[in-house]
Design a protein around this motif. Structure first.
Motif, PDB file in Angstrom:
ATOM      1  N   TYR A 164      -3.267  -2.963  -7.227  1.00  0.00           N
ATOM      2  CA  TYR A 164      -4.335  -3.363  -8.145  1.00  0.00           C
ATOM      3  C   TYR A 164      -4.453  -4.884  -8.196  1.00  0.00           C
ATOM      4  O   TYR A 164      -3.539  -5.602  -7.786  1.00  0.00           O
ATOM      5  N   ILE A 165      -5.580  -5.350  -8.727  1.00  0.00           N
ATOM      6  CA  ILE A 165      -5.859  -6.780  -8.955  1.00  0.00           C
ATOM      7  C   ILE A 165      -5.519  -7.597  -7.710  1.00  0.00           C
ATOM      8  O   ILE A 165      -4.537  -8.345  -7.660  1.00  0.00           O
ATOM      9  N   ASP A 166      -6.353  -7.430  -6.680  1.00  0.00           N
ATOM     10  CA  ASP A 166      -6.172  -8.132  -5.411  1.00  0.00           C
ATOM     11  C   ASP A 166      -4.803  -7.870  -4.796  1.00  0.00           C
ATOM     12  O   ASP A 166      -4.204  -8.779  -4.178  1.00  0.00           O
ATOM     13  N   ASP A 167      -4.310  -6.658  -4.968  1.00  0.00           N
ATOM     14  CA  ASP A 167      -3.034  -6.213  -4.394  1.00  0.00           C
ATOM     15  C   ASP A 167      -1.818  -6.929  -4.993  1.00  0.00           C
ATOM     16  O   ASP A 167      -0.713  -6.825  -4.462  1.00  0.00           O
ATOM     17  N   LEU A 200       5.887 -12.813 -10.069  1.00  0.00           N
ATOM     18  CA  LEU A 200       5.755 -13.845 -11.091  1.00  0.00           C
ATOM     19  C   LEU A 200       5.463 -15.206 -10.462  1.00  0.00           C
ATOM     20  O   LEU A 200       5.558 -15.385  -9.245  1.00  0.00           O
ATOM     21  N   ARG A 201       5.119 -16.161 -11.317  1.00  0.00           N
ATOM     22  CA  ARG A 201       4.715 -17.482 -10.828  1.00  0.00           C
ATOM     23  C   ARG A 201       5.797 -18.153  -9.992  1.00  0.00           C
ATOM     24  O   ARG A 201       5.483 -18.910  -9.064  1.00  0.00           O
ATOM     25  N   ASP A 202       7.070 -17.880 -10.271  1.00  0.00           N
ATOM     26  CA  ASP A 202       8.149 -18.511  -9.502  1.00  0.00           C
ATOM     27  C   ASP A 202       8.480 -17.777  -8.212  1.00  0.00           C
ATOM     28  O   ASP A 202       9.400 -18.159  -7.491  1.00  0.00           O
ATOM     29  N   GLY A 203       7.731 -16.707  -7.901  1.00  0.00           N
ATOM     30  CA  GLY A 203       7.942 -15.976  -6.657  1.00  0.00           C
ATOM     31  C   GLY A 203       8.865 -14.789  -6.774  1.00  0.00           C
ATOM     32  O   GLY A 203       9.045 -14.050  -5.793  1.00  0.00           O
ATOM     33  N   SER A 204       9.473 -14.577  -7.918  1.00  0.00           N
ATOM     34  CA  SER A 204      10.326 -13.399  -8.112  1.00  0.00           C
ATOM     35  C   SER A 204       9.472 -12.173  -8.438  1.00  0.00           C
ATOM     36  O   SER A 204       8.295 -12.302  -8.784  1.00  0.00           O
ATOM     37  N   LEU A 205      10.081 -11.004  -8.324  1.00  0.00           N
ATOM     38  CA  LEU A 205       9.378  -9.750  -8.581  1.00  0.00           C
ATOM     39  C   LEU A 205       9.786  -9.203  -9.945  1.00  0.00           C
ATOM     40  O   LEU A 205      10.976  -8.981 -10.200  1.00  0.00           O
ATOM     41  N   ASN A 259      14.717 -10.912  -6.404  1.00  0.00           N
ATOM     42  CA  ASN A 259      14.479 -12.090  -5.576  1.00  0.00           C
ATOM     43  C   ASN A 259      14.090 -11.661  -4.168  1.00  0.00           C
ATOM     44  O   ASN A 259      14.655 -10.718  -3.615  1.00  0.00           O
ATOM     45  N   ASN A 260      13.150 -12.369  -3.570  1.00  0.00           N
ATOM     46  CA  ASN A 260      12.650 -12.015  -2.249  1.00  0.00           C
ATOM     47  C   ASN A 260      13.633 -12.403  -1.159  1.00  0.00           C
ATOM     48  O   ASN A 260      14.196 -13.494  -1.168  1.00  0.00           O
ATOM     49  N   VAL A 261      13.832 -11.484  -0.185  1.00  0.00           N
ATOM     50  CA  VAL A 261      14.697 -11.768   0.959  1.00  0.00           C
ATOM     51  C   VAL A 261      13.959 -11.601   2.283  1.00  0.00           C
ATOM     52  O   VAL A 261      14.422 -12.081   3.307  1.00  0.00           O
ATOM     53  N   ASP A 262      12.799 -10.932   2.272  1.00  0.00           N
ATOM     54  CA  ASP A 262      12.025 -10.724   3.500  1.00  0.00           C
ATOM     55  C   ASP A 262      10.612 -10.314   3.108  1.00  0.00           C
ATOM     56  O   ASP A 262      10.428  -9.490   2.215  1.00  0.00           O
ATOM     57  N   ASP A 263       9.618 -10.869   3.808  1.00  0.00           N
ATOM     58  CA  ASP A 263       8.224 -10.563   3.472  1.00  0.00           C
ATOM     59  C   ASP A 263       7.699  -9.321   4.180  1.00  0.00           C
ATOM     60  O   ASP A 263       6.664  -8.776   3.778  1.00  0.00           O
ATOM     61  N   ASN A 264       8.381  -8.873   5.232  1.00  0.00           N
ATOM     62  CA  ASN A 264       7.841  -7.778   6.047  1.00  0.00           C
ATOM     63  C   ASN A 264       8.894  -6.717   6.348  1.00  0.00           C
ATOM     64  O   ASN A 264       9.427  -6.662   7.472  1.00  0.00           O
ATOM     65  N   PRO A 265       9.191  -5.848   5.413  1.00  0.00           N
ATOM     66  CA  PRO A 265      10.120  -4.754   5.708  1.00  0.00           C
ATOM     67  C   PRO A 265       9.456  -3.745   6.635  1.00  0.00           C
ATOM     68  O   PRO A 265       8.223  -3.666   6.718  1.00  0.00           O
ATOM     69  N   SER A 266      10.260  -2.955   7.339  1.00  0.00           N
ATOM     70  CA  SER A 266       9.712  -1.933   8.222  1.00  0.00           C
ATOM     71  C   SER A 266       9.302  -0.704   7.415  1.00  0.00           C
ATOM     72  O   SER A 266       9.794  -0.486   6.303  1.00  0.00           O
ATOM     73  N   THR A 309      -1.247 -15.820  -5.595  1.00  0.00           N
ATOM     74  CA  THR A 309      -1.548 -15.181  -4.309  1.00  0.00           C
ATOM     75  C   THR A 309      -0.505 -14.168  -3.848  1.00  0.00           C
ATOM     76  O   THR A 309      -0.856 -13.212  -3.151  1.00  0.00           O
ATOM     77  N   ASN A 310       0.754 -14.360  -4.172  1.00  0.00           N
ATOM     78  CA  ASN A 310       1.806 -13.508  -3.621  1.00  0.00           C
ATOM     79  C   ASN A 310       1.684 -12.064  -4.097  1.00  0.00           C
ATOM     80  O   ASN A 310       1.257 -11.792  -5.212  1.00  0.00           O
ATOM     81  N   ILE A 311       2.091 -11.150  -3.223  1.00  0.00           N
ATOM     82  CA  ILE A 311       2.020  -9.716  -3.511  1.00  0.00           C
ATOM     83  C   ILE A 311       3.419  -9.100  -3.443  1.00  0.00           C
ATOM     84  O   ILE A 311       4.328  -9.676  -2.835  1.00  0.00           O
ATOM     85  N   PRO A 312       3.620  -7.936  -4.061  1.00  0.00           N
ATOM     86  CA  PRO A 312       4.957  -7.320  -4.086  1.00  0.00           C
ATOM     87  C   PRO A 312       5.481  -6.834  -2.749  1.00  0.00           C
ATOM     88  O   PRO A 312       6.673  -6.517  -2.647  1.00  0.00           O
ATOM     89  N   GLN A 313       4.623  -6.718  -1.729  1.00  0.00           N
ATOM     90  CA  GLN A 313       5.122  -6.240  -0.445  1.00  0.00           C
ATOM     91  C   GLN A 313       6.263  -7.130   0.038  1.00  0.00           C
ATOM     92  O   GLN A 313       6.129  -8.353   0.078  1.00  0.00           O
ATOM     93  N   GLY A 314       7.377  -6.502   0.433  1.00  0.00           N
ATOM     94  CA  GLY A 314       8.515  -7.265   0.911  1.00  0.00           C
ATOM     95  C   GLY A 314       9.824  -6.561   0.632  1.00  0.00           C
ATOM     96  O   GLY A 314       9.856  -5.441   0.119  1.00  0.00           O
ATOM     97  N   SER A 315      10.916  -7.235   0.967  1.00  0.00           N
ATOM     98  CA  SER A 315      12.258  -6.756   0.662  1.00  0.00           C
ATOM     99  C   SER A 315      12.836  -7.633  -0.442  1.00  0.00           C
ATOM    100  O   SER A 315      12.751  -8.863  -0.379  1.00  0.00           O
ATOM    101  N   TRP A 316      13.453  -6.988  -1.435  1.00  0.00           N
ATOM    102  CA  TRP A 316      13.894  -7.688  -2.633  1.00  0.00           C
ATOM    103  C   TRP A 316      15.317  -7.293  -2.993  1.00  0.00           C
ATOM    104  O   TRP A 316      15.751  -6.177  -2.699  1.00  0.00           O
TER     105      TRP A 316
END
Length: 334
Positions: A216-219, A240-245, A275-282, A148-155
């Motif tokens: 692509y592919i459900d974002d 990826l499956r572990d939540g990393s980008l 690694n994800n640090v924030d789901d909603n960057p400006s 389900t997770n998508i690349p949108q975020g701060s990494w």
């Protein structure tokens, strides 16, 4: 003697009795089949019947297993079918995404099949590759996507605060991103020879870049173009499956074509894990380096045409002067 024959029979039966799990492994990614000379890693998940794969740090495959067909001798065909997607799929006219259908050889040591472009199904090729080894690839190697997770975020790159990436999605199906990447992707001397830089060659330097492209592919996957002061590139990102980008980057030459070096030239492409640090960057974070995109795009366009020739520059200057003159002295009449 009968016992020996029976044991041999059981051995042969075990060797040639395939199932979909036998897709797991590492295969060639040959130029003859439209590949890039690296490796294709494939993972099959029997619990979900899903197939994940990544090839030459430039593209991925995503699909499912199929055992509904048999050959003329009644043998079950172990197939995988689905979508493929490559870096740089920002222009609908380019063949950067499509479909595939592959059949595992009866000895499990390779596969045959076809791939096609989604924009034009007449464009494609036979896809024939050979197994390199049987080891089950890691999630990173085969780009095992998060459900389900998508690349949108701060990494952050491997928990390194100096290398960050902010990705924002937009309602039109496009994304924008700003980040930092290592100036040198591989060998220092060769890299400076390519980009003609005369700065200190002794250490890796942080380079700001701007990226834009499509989802692509459900974002869950982003594919686009990357611009920096030193180089342009194409990119592909996925969670990826572990939540990393996972993030593929492959450099382009001055004509915005893939640099014509072999896959083994490690300064040409890279696969980074963030690694994800924030789901909603400006939006301001994601567009922080947008000026780089404009400068690079303008430079590319100018270098591929005679737009900035002295004569055209004279006409452009004259036209701008004319507009200023009209606006100053004749604006009441408009």
């Amino acid at each position: 003697m009968k016992l020996v024959s029976f044991i041999l029979f059981l051995y042969l039966l075990n060797v040639y009795c395939l199932d979909l799990n036998d897709w797991n492994g590492r295969y060639s990614d040959s130029e003859a089949s439209g590949g890039y000379g690296g490796s294709l890693y494939i993972c099959y998940d029997e619990d979900t019947n899903r197939v994940y794969g990544a090839y030459s740090q430039i593209g991925i495959i995503y699909g499912e297993g199929d055992t509904s067909e048999t050959d003329t001798e009644g043998n079950t065909l172990y197939k995988i079918k689905g979508q493929w997607l490559a870096a740089g799929a920002v222009n609908d006219e380019l063949c950067k995404e499509g479909t595939f259908e592959l059949t595992l050889n009866q000895d499990g040591q390779g596969f045959t099949g076809i791939w096609r472009c989604i924009q034009d199904s007449s464009v494609g090729s036979n896809w024939i590759e050979w197994r390199i080894d049987n080891a089950i690839p890691s999630d990173q190697q085969c780009a095992y996507l998060h459900e389900t997770n998508i690349p949108q975020g701060s990494w952050e790159l491997n928990e390194n605060e100096d290398f960050t990436l902010d990705i924002c999605y937009h309602n039109d199906g496009f994304y924008t991103a700003s980040g930092d990447i290592a100036k040198l992707l591989g060998d220092v001397e060769t890299s400076f020879e390519i980009f003609g830089d005369d700065e200190d060659e002794d250490e890796e330097q942080e380079v700001e870049y701007f990226s834009r492209g499509k989802m692509y592919i459900d974002d869950r996957i982003i594919s686009g173009t990357l611009f920096s002061k030193y180089f342009n590139a194409i990119s592909l990102g996925f969670v990826l499956r572990d939540g990393s980008l996972g993030y593929f980057v492959w450099l382009l030459d001055s004509d915005n074509q893939l640099i014509p070096f072999t896959y083994n030239s490690d300064i040409i492409h890279t696969y980074e894990i963030y690694n994800n640090v924030d789901d909603n960057p400006s939006n301001s974070d994601c567009k922080e380096n947008n000026d780089i995109s404009f400068i690079q795009y303008f430079t590319i366009e100018a270098s591929s045409s005679s737009f900035l020739s002295p004569l055209n520059f004279f006409f452009l200057f004259s036209f701008v002067f004319f507009l200023i003159f009209v606006n100053t002295f004749y604006s009441p009449f408009f």
